[in-house]
Design an enzyme around this catalytic site. Structure first.
Site, mmCIF file in Angstrom:
data_model
loop_
_atom_site.group_PDB
_atom_site.id
_atom_site.type_symbol
_atom_site.label_atom_id
_atom_site.label_comp_id
_atom_site.label_asym_id
_atom_site.label_seq_id
_atom_site.Cartn_x
_atom_site.Cartn_y
_atom_site.Cartn_z
ATOM 1 N N GLY A 164 0.768 -1.229 0.143
ATOM 2 C CA GLY A 164 -0.073 -0.107 -0.014
ATOM 3 C C GLY A 164 0.773 1.247 0.151
ATOM 4 O O GLY A 164 1.296 1.739 1.122
ATOM 5 N N GLU A 198 -12.050 14.283 16.351
ATOM 6 C CA GLU A 198 -11.543 15.071 15.468
ATOM 7 C C GLU A 198 -12.418 15.968 14.466
ATOM 8 O O GLU A 198 -12.453 17.024 14.250
ATOM 9 C CB GLU A 198 -10.626 14.526 14.392
ATOM 10 C CG GLU A 198 -9.837 15.268 13.188
ATOM 11 C CD GLU A 198 -9.103 14.171 12.478
ATOM 12 O OE1 GLU A 198 -9.838 14.041 11.254
ATOM 13 O OE2 GLU A 198 -8.149 13.540 12.810
ATOM 14 N N ASN A 230 -10.991 9.827 15.550
ATOM 15 C CA ASN A 230 -11.774 10.433 14.434
ATOM 16 C C ASN A 230 -12.698 11.453 14.610
ATOM 17 O O ASN A 230 -13.187 12.406 14.105
ATOM 18 C CB ASN A 230 -11.658 9.656 13.344
ATOM 19 C CG ASN A 230 -10.238 9.166 12.519
ATOM 20 O OD1 ASN A 230 -9.139 9.550 13.366
ATOM 21 N ND2 ASN A 230 -9.995 8.437 11.510
ATOM 22 N N LYS A 241 -8.810 4.339 17.413
ATOM 23 C CA LYS A 241 -8.726 5.455 16.325
ATOM 24 C C LYS A 241 -10.012 5.902 15.525
ATOM 25 O O LYS A 241 -10.146 7.128 15.294
ATOM 26 C CB LYS A 241 -7.777 4.739 15.138
ATOM 27 C CG LYS A 241 -7.530 5.673 13.871
ATOM 28 C CD LYS A 241 -6.902 6.965 14.116
ATOM 29 C CE LYS A 241 -5.948 7.517 12.971
ATOM 30 N NZ LYS A 241 -6.964 7.838 11.712
ATOM 31 N N MET A 280 0.042 7.523 2.977
ATOM 32 C CA MET A 280 0.467 7.255 4.270
ATOM 33 C C MET A 280 1.622 6.112 4.340
ATOM 34 O O MET A 280 2.428 6.146 5.018
ATOM 35 C CB MET A 280 -0.641 6.558 5.159
ATOM 36 C CG MET A 280 -1.697 7.974 5.827
ATOM 37 S SD MET A 280 -1.024 9.072 6.853
ATOM 38 C CE MET A 280 -1.101 7.878 8.318
ATOM 39 N N SER A 340 -2.429 8.229 13.630
ATOM 40 C CA SER A 340 -2.677 9.501 13.453
ATOM 41 C C SER A 340 -1.411 10.528 13.183
ATOM 42 O O SER A 340 -0.443 10.087 13.683
ATOM 43 C CB SER A 340 -3.517 9.910 14.607
ATOM 44 O OG SER A 340 -3.801 11.255 14.607
ATOM 45 N N GLY A 341 -1.767 11.612 12.405
ATOM 46 C CA GLY A 341 -0.854 12.670 12.262
ATOM 47 C C GLY A 341 -0.655 13.091 10.947
ATOM 48 O O GLY A 341 0.071 13.578 10.247
ATOM 49 N N GLY A 342 -1.186 12.243 9.914
ATOM 50 C CA GLY A 342 -1.254 12.435 8.457
ATOM 51 C C GLY A 342 0.011 12.171 7.871
ATOM 52 O O GLY A 342 0.648 11.393 8.496
#
Length: 306
Positions: free
Chosen positions: A7, A178, A175, A171, A11, A121-123
């Site tokens: 992948g 968020e 989100n 997570k 990310m 998380s953190g992009g």
């Protein structure tokens, strides 16, 4: 450690470089032979064959998945199973539903393959230079992976939050929170945009990140956005939803836990598909800044009046 990574989106590619920078050997899979070969320019090894990918990792193999949630994960695991040995490890680093992660853990246990769900998380910037990682795994598997996970995360930014599914569960809730935080920021700036004062939102955002109660990375990103586009005229106010917010609301309904802020933030994202409002344009910009998500640009209209 040797890692087979599948992948190479925003990310996955960033994580691969992060792994390589910390001295880990990374063999990445791409269906495109050209893209696989191009990885050598970044110091990575690439292959367009799953058979070669699995054969290239010595000893106990670690397969790290960064593929879209849902059927794509199940299909990839099904392709990998005949190529794996007992006690090999599959890490799902995408945003899978925690129920799917529990099921996959149970199914893979029967095949004597270890499964870990990791919410990240953190992009892309976090994946590249230090993420926050929430892990669902058995204690002994987490201990085995802990040196790698610590390399990939910020200092103190990795935690085993529970057993199978726990990483993706946490997570999911992260989100959902968020969603609510972004919506509150966006609505506040929309109110000021319609207010009686000509406020420099870029300077105000920077100010609020100097000791105020709401100082945060999201406010920092807000300042970056207004520096580039003070009135958000370069973007359509369509705020995407990747599914985790919906799952959070569904979980709340199942457990009869009221989540009015997160639920309304989710509905507002749905509304944004119909209305180009200021708050939606800011929320969409924030998603682009921290996660590299695509945004809708306004259509250029030809002036036919002359």
């Amino acid at each position: 450690m040797e890692i087979a990574l599948i992948g190479l989106g925003k990310m996955g590619y960033a994580l691969a470089l992060n792994m390589k920078d910390h001295g880990h050997r990374v063999v990445a899979y791409s269906r495109s032979p050209e893209k696989a070969a191009a990885l050598a320019d970044e110091g990575l090894e690439g292959t367009s064959s799953l058979e070669d990918l699995c054969a290239s990792i010595k000893g106990r193999r670690l397969i790290w998945l960064m593929v879209p949630a849902g059927k794509a994960v199940d299909k990839m695991i099904a392709k990998l199973l005949p190529l794996l040995n007992e006690r090999d490890i599959i890490v799902d680093g995408g945003n899978s539903h925690y129920g799917d992660s529990i099921r996959r853990f149970s199914e893979l246990q029967k095949e004597k393959i270890d499964y870990v769900d990791a919410g990240i998380s953190g992009g892309p910037s976090g994946a590249r230079s230090g993420a926050c990682i929430m892990v669902g795994a058995e204690e002994n598997i987490y201990k085995y992976l802990e040196p790698l996970l610590n390399d990939l995360s910020t200092e103190g930014g990795c935690l085993r939050v529970g057993g199978a599914g726990a990483g993706h569960y946490v997570k999911m809730v992260h989100n959902g929170i968020e969603y609510g935080m972004m919506q509150a920021i966006a609505e506040g700036f929309e109110l000021m945009d319609s207010g009686p004062y000509e406020i420099n939102f870029h300077e105000l955002s920077k100010l609020w990140n100097r000791g105020s109660v709401i100082r945060s990375w999201l406010i920092e990103l807000t300042a970056n956005i207004f520096a580039e586009d003070p009135k958000l005229k370069k973007i359509e106010g369509i705020v995407g939803s990747s599914g985790t917010g919906l799952w959070t609301v569904e979980e709340a309904l199942l457990r009869k836990v009221p989540l009015p802020v997160i639920t309304q933030a989710l509905f507002t994202r749905y509304r944004s598909e119909q209305n180009n409002v200021f708050s939606a344009r800011l929320a969409a910009s924030l998603r682009r800044e921290f996660g590299g998500h695509d945004v809708e640009k306004p259509e250029v209209k030809n002036d036919l009046s002359s």
